[in-house]
Every structure is written in C-alpha cells, then in structure tokens.
Design a protein around this motif. Structure first.
Motif, short mmCIF file in Angstrom:
data_model
loop_
_atom_site.label_atom_id
_atom_site.label_comp_id
_atom_site.label_asym_id
_atom_site.label_seq_id
_atom_site.Cartn_x
_atom_site.Cartn_y
_atom_site.Cartn_z
N UNK A 30 0.82 -1.21 0.00
CA UNK A 30 0.00 0.00 0.00
C UNK A 30 0.86 1.26 0.00
N UNK A 31 2.03 1.21 0.59
CA UNK A 31 2.94 2.36 0.52
C UNK A 31 3.43 2.57 -0.91
N UNK A 32 3.72 1.50 -1.63
CA UNK A 32 4.13 1.62 -3.03
C UNK A 32 2.98 2.16 -3.88
N UNK A 33 1.74 1.77 -3.55
CA UNK A 33 0.58 2.31 -4.25
C UNK A 33 0.51 3.82 -4.04
N UNK A 34 0.76 4.27 -2.80
CA UNK A 34 0.74 5.70 -2.47
C UNK A 34 1.79 6.45 -3.27
N UNK A 35 2.99 5.93 -3.29
CA UNK A 35 4.08 6.60 -4.03
C UNK A 35 3.78 6.67 -5.52
N UNK A 36 3.23 5.60 -6.08
CA UNK A 36 2.89 5.59 -7.50
C UNK A 36 1.83 6.62 -7.81
N UNK A 37 0.79 6.71 -6.99
CA UNK A 37 -0.28 7.68 -7.21
C UNK A 37 0.24 9.10 -7.11
N UNK A 38 1.06 9.38 -6.10
CA UNK A 38 1.61 10.73 -5.94
C UNK A 38 2.52 11.11 -7.10
N UNK A 39 3.23 10.14 -7.67
CA UNK A 39 4.17 10.47 -8.75
C UNK A 39 3.47 10.77 -10.07
N UNK A 40 2.25 10.29 -10.26
CA UNK A 40 1.56 10.52 -11.54
C UNK A 40 0.40 11.51 -11.43
N UNK A 41 0.02 11.88 -10.23
CA UNK A 41 -1.14 12.76 -10.06
C UNK A 41 -0.79 14.21 -10.36
N UNK A 42 -1.73 14.93 -10.94
CA UNK A 42 -1.57 16.36 -11.16
C UNK A 42 -2.31 17.17 -10.12
N UNK A 43 -2.93 16.52 -9.17
CA UNK A 43 -3.74 17.21 -8.15
C UNK A 43 -2.88 17.60 -6.95
N UNK A 44 -2.90 18.89 -6.57
CA UNK A 44 -2.15 19.29 -5.37
C UNK A 44 -2.71 18.63 -4.10
N UNK A 45 -3.96 18.24 -4.13
CA UNK A 45 -4.54 17.55 -2.98
C UNK A 45 -3.80 16.23 -2.74
N UNK A 46 -3.41 15.58 -3.82
CA UNK A 46 -2.69 14.31 -3.72
C UNK A 46 -1.19 14.54 -3.55
N UNK A 47 -0.61 15.40 -4.39
CA UNK A 47 0.85 15.55 -4.39
C UNK A 47 1.40 16.32 -3.21
N UNK A 48 0.65 17.32 -2.71
CA UNK A 48 1.16 18.16 -1.62
C UNK A 48 0.51 17.85 -0.27
N UNK A 49 -0.81 17.69 -0.27
CA UNK A 49 -1.52 17.49 0.99
C UNK A 49 -1.62 16.02 1.39
N UNK A 50 -1.35 15.12 0.45
CA UNK A 50 -1.49 13.67 0.70
C UNK A 50 -2.87 13.33 1.25
N UNK A 51 -3.89 13.99 0.73
CA UNK A 51 -5.25 13.79 1.21
C UNK A 51 -5.95 12.74 0.35
N UNK A 52 -5.57 11.49 0.54
CA UNK A 52 -6.13 10.36 -0.18
C UNK A 52 -5.75 9.09 0.57
N UNK A 53 -6.36 8.01 0.21
CA UNK A 53 -6.05 6.72 0.82
C UNK A 53 -5.72 5.70 -0.25
N UNK A 54 -4.83 4.78 0.08
CA UNK A 54 -4.63 3.58 -0.73
C UNK A 54 -4.86 2.40 0.21
N UNK A 55 -5.37 1.35 -0.34
CA UNK A 55 -5.64 0.20 0.50
C UNK A 55 -5.91 -1.05 -0.30
N UNK A 56 -5.92 -2.14 0.41
CA UNK A 56 -6.28 -3.44 -0.14
C UNK A 56 -7.55 -3.86 0.59
N UNK A 57 -8.57 -4.22 -0.19
CA UNK A 57 -9.88 -4.50 0.37
C UNK A 57 -10.31 -5.94 0.13
N UNK A 58 -11.14 -6.45 1.03
CA UNK A 58 -11.74 -7.77 0.87
C UNK A 58 -12.93 -7.66 -0.08
#
Length: 83
Positions: A30-58
């Motif tokens: 899930x940490x690698x998912x976070x890093x991947x999302x931050x590296x490709x996102x154009x949203x300051x909410x994601x890249x600067x504020x880290x206001x999102x979640x990554x997870x693995x769900x049942x």
C-alpha cells in the motif's frame, strides 16, 4: 519458547512471525501504491496534501490494509471476524 500459532478459519495454524511478515508486506504494497499515485497525479490535494487513501480490500468491502497517508504516519492491517 515460540509464539502461539494463529488459528485459521479452515483449520490449521500460522505462526505469529508469519502473520507479522505478511502484515509488513501488505503495508509495503500500500505504501508503493501511495508513491505511484503521488508520482503521476496532477492534483495538489494528492501531491502536496497527501489527502487520499490507498488500501487493499476484501470482496465484502472491509479493508485489509491501508497506507501511511492522512492518518498521521500510522498504518494498519486489521483482522475482521471470521477472516
């Protein structure tokens, strides 16, 4: 003296060390998912504020693990009843 084994729903058991190893690997995913999302996102909410979640769900929607974002640096793997 070793740790007590964890009982599996279908029978059998798993050592606590194995559970801890799987837990740390799931959090790392899930940490690698976070890093991947931050590296490709154009949203300051994601890249600067880290206001999102990554997870693995049942399949039932309960989460198994989530990454380190928003939660103040904590991460977790939770067992749900019957899991």
């Amino acid at each position: 003296m070793g740790a007590a084994p964890v009982e599996l729903p279908g029978g059998g058991d798993v050592e606590d060390e194995d559970v801890a190893d799987v837990r740390s690997r799931l959090v790392a995913i899930t940490d690698q998912m976070r890093l991947a999302l931050q590296s490709v996102s154009g949203s300051p909410t994601v890249t600067e504020a880290s206001d999102f979640f990554t997870g693995i769900y049942r399949p039932d929607g309960a989460f198994v693990t989530m990454g380190h974002q928003v939660t103040g640096g904590t991460s977790g793997v939770w067992r749900t009843r019957g899991s």
